[in-house]
Write an enzyme that holds these catalytic residues in place. Structure first.
Site, PDB file in Angstrom:
ATOM      1  N   TYR A   1       4.120  11.490  -0.264  1.00  0.00           N
ATOM      2  CA  TYR A   1       3.922  12.861  -0.254  1.00  0.00           C
ATOM      3  C   TYR A   1       4.668  13.488  -1.545  1.00  0.00           C
ATOM      4  CZ  TYR A   1       3.072  17.982   0.468  1.00  0.00           C
ATOM      5  OH  TYR A   1       2.766  19.113   0.309  1.00  0.00           O
TER       6      TYR A   1
ATOM      7  N   TYR B   1       7.956  -2.152   2.273  1.00  0.00           N
ATOM      8  CA  TYR B   1       6.430  -1.984   2.944  1.00  0.00           C
ATOM      9  C   TYR B   1       5.707  -1.137   1.794  1.00  0.00           C
ATOM     10  CZ  TYR B   1       2.469  -0.828   5.812  1.00  0.00           C
ATOM     11  OH  TYR B   1       1.238  -0.376   6.531  1.00  0.00           O
TER      12      TYR B   1
ATOM     13  N   ARG C   1      -1.924   4.725   1.871  1.00  0.00           N
ATOM     14  CA  ARG C   1      -1.409   5.643   2.710  1.00  0.00           C
ATOM     15  C   ARG C   1      -0.249   6.343   2.214  1.00  0.00           C
ATOM     16  NH1 ARG C   1      -2.857   5.363   7.862  1.00  0.00           N
ATOM     17  NH2 ARG C   1      -3.929   3.792   8.784  1.00  0.00           N
TER      18      ARG C   1
ATOM     19  N   THR D   1       2.741   2.263  10.966  1.00  0.00           N
ATOM     20  CA  THR D   1       1.564   2.769  11.008  1.00  0.00           C
ATOM     21  C   THR D   1       0.792   2.589  12.299  1.00  0.00           C
ATOM     22  OG1 THR D   1       1.692   2.541   8.799  1.00  0.00           O
ATOM     23  CG2 THR D   1      -0.464   3.458   9.788  1.00  0.00           C
ATOM     24  N   THR D   2       0.411   1.419  12.846  1.00  0.00           N
ATOM     25  CA  THR D   2      -0.468   1.254  13.971  1.00  0.00           C
ATOM     26  C   THR D   2       0.046   1.576  15.250  1.00  0.00           C
ATOM     27  OG1 THR D   2      -0.959  -0.771  12.630  1.00  0.00           O
ATOM     28  CG2 THR D   2      -2.119  -0.854  15.035  1.00  0.00           C
TER      29      THR D   2
ATOM     30  N   ILE E   1       1.919  -9.224   8.511  1.00  0.00           N
ATOM     31  CA  ILE E   1       1.981  -8.260   9.512  1.00  0.00           C
ATOM     32  C   ILE E   1       0.641  -7.482   9.578  1.00  0.00           C
ATOM     33  CG2 ILE E   1       3.394  -6.038  10.001  1.00  0.00           C
ATOM     34  CD1 ILE E   1       5.571  -6.919   8.205  1.00  0.00           C
TER      35      ILE E   1
ATOM     36  N   LYS F   1       6.054  -6.509   2.692  1.00  0.00           N
ATOM     37  CA  LYS F   1       4.922  -6.351   3.252  1.00  0.00           C
ATOM     38  C   LYS F   1       3.827  -5.738   2.229  1.00  0.00           C
ATOM     39  CE  LYS F   1       2.020  -4.230   6.776  1.00  0.00           C
ATOM     40  NZ  LYS F   1       1.936  -3.107   8.022  1.00  0.00           N
TER      41      LYS F   1
END
Length: 294
Positions: A107, A133, A138, A44-45, A205, A163
């Site tokens: 989604y 994750y 998100r 994401t980052t 992380i 994570k």
């Protein structure tokens, strides 16, 4: 398999949005020198959502090449389409990654059974370890503890870590009870990493590790040594940074912070991400000063 401070690497872009390979390679060397224990490209980052598939796995390949076996590389590879996710794992493997970081489908919001079946299908095809994750803030989709335990205990050789960015700190104990004390749990929230590690976590992380890799590595080392007095002192030093890096849409604030600690670091972001507001930049400046980084 993984522990310590693991930066979720930013992806440097020039003003026109072009990937800056030279800066990225330099960033990787700096991270390793400063004590980061593994690297996560294209999460994401790293603005994975605005990378083409070829760019994405080309960047993973560059990360693997520059790391040169000094630390493991965990490639972001998730998708809300099970077939695409399986293909992403294959491409991550081909690029030389040591593991794949996989979010649950987003989604389309599958049920807990759908989440399980998604990862079961990936496990049947994967020849690369997977780090789950969970980031419902998100993805909206949330891997509930019972589902995570079911996934991990059914396929223990594939799912090697989680994570956890759920923000539900009690899940560390729930996962520990269901998956056993040797299952690797990594915090996905810098600000919660102290409590997370005290409850049995093995590392983080991290977003902040982009900016303060040595301090984050020292914090994780103190936790692993059960020196929680030293860890608390580092937490107090780093907490304003953990907070400031989310005062505007990420990764805008962390990219601004990078320009402060790494002069010449490019300012590019790909739309729809934008440069952080003045208020956010001021918060980052104050946090960097508090941490002694500027």
């Amino acid at each position: 398999m993984f522990s310590g401070s693991i930066p979720a690497l930013v992806t440097p872009f020039a003003a026109d949005g072009a990937f800056d390979e030279a800066v990225y390679r330099d960033l990787i060397d700096w991270q390793i020198t400063e004590g980061s224990s593994a690297l996560v490209p294209c999460g994401t980052t790293g603005e994975a959502a605005t990378l083409t598939a070829d760019e994405h796995f080309g960047i993973v390949r560059i990360c693997v090449d520059q790391a040169a076996g000094r630390v493991p590389v965990i490639a972001g590879a998730g998708s809300n389409d099970t077939q695409v996710a399986a293909a992403n794992i294959r491409r991550a493997k081909e690029a030389g990654a040591d593991a794949a970081l996989m979010v649950p489908p987003y989604y389309n919001r599958p049920s807990q059974e759908g989440i399980y079946q998604h990862f079961a299908r990936l496990a049947e095809q994967a020849d690369l370890p997977i780090v789950l994750y969970n980031v419902p803030g998100r993805t909206v989709t949330d891997i509930q503890p019972a589902t995570l335990v079911r996934i991990v205990t059914t396929f223990p050789d594939i799912f090697v870590a989680v994570k956890d960015a759920s923000g539900a700190i009690a899940r560390v104990s729930a996962h520990r009870a269901g998956c056993g004390p040797d299952f690797v749990q990594l915090s996905g929230n810098d600000d919660m990493a102290l409590a997370f590690n005290a409850m049995g976590g093995r590392g983080c992380i991290s977003v902040s590790a982009n900016v303060a890799p040595r301090l984050c590595a020292e914090f994780q080392a103190a936790c692993q040594a059960s020196d929680y007095a030293a860890a608390l002192a580092l937490q107090d030093r780093l907490y304003p940074l953990h907070d400031a890096l989310f005062t505007d849409a990420s990764p805008g604030p962390v990219k601004y912070a990078m320009t402060r600690v790494r002069p010449g670091f490019p300012q590019g972001l790909r739309l729809p991400m934008t440069w952080p507001s003045e208020a956010s930049r001021n918060a980052v400046d104050a946090a960097l000063a508090h941490a002694g980084l500027v």
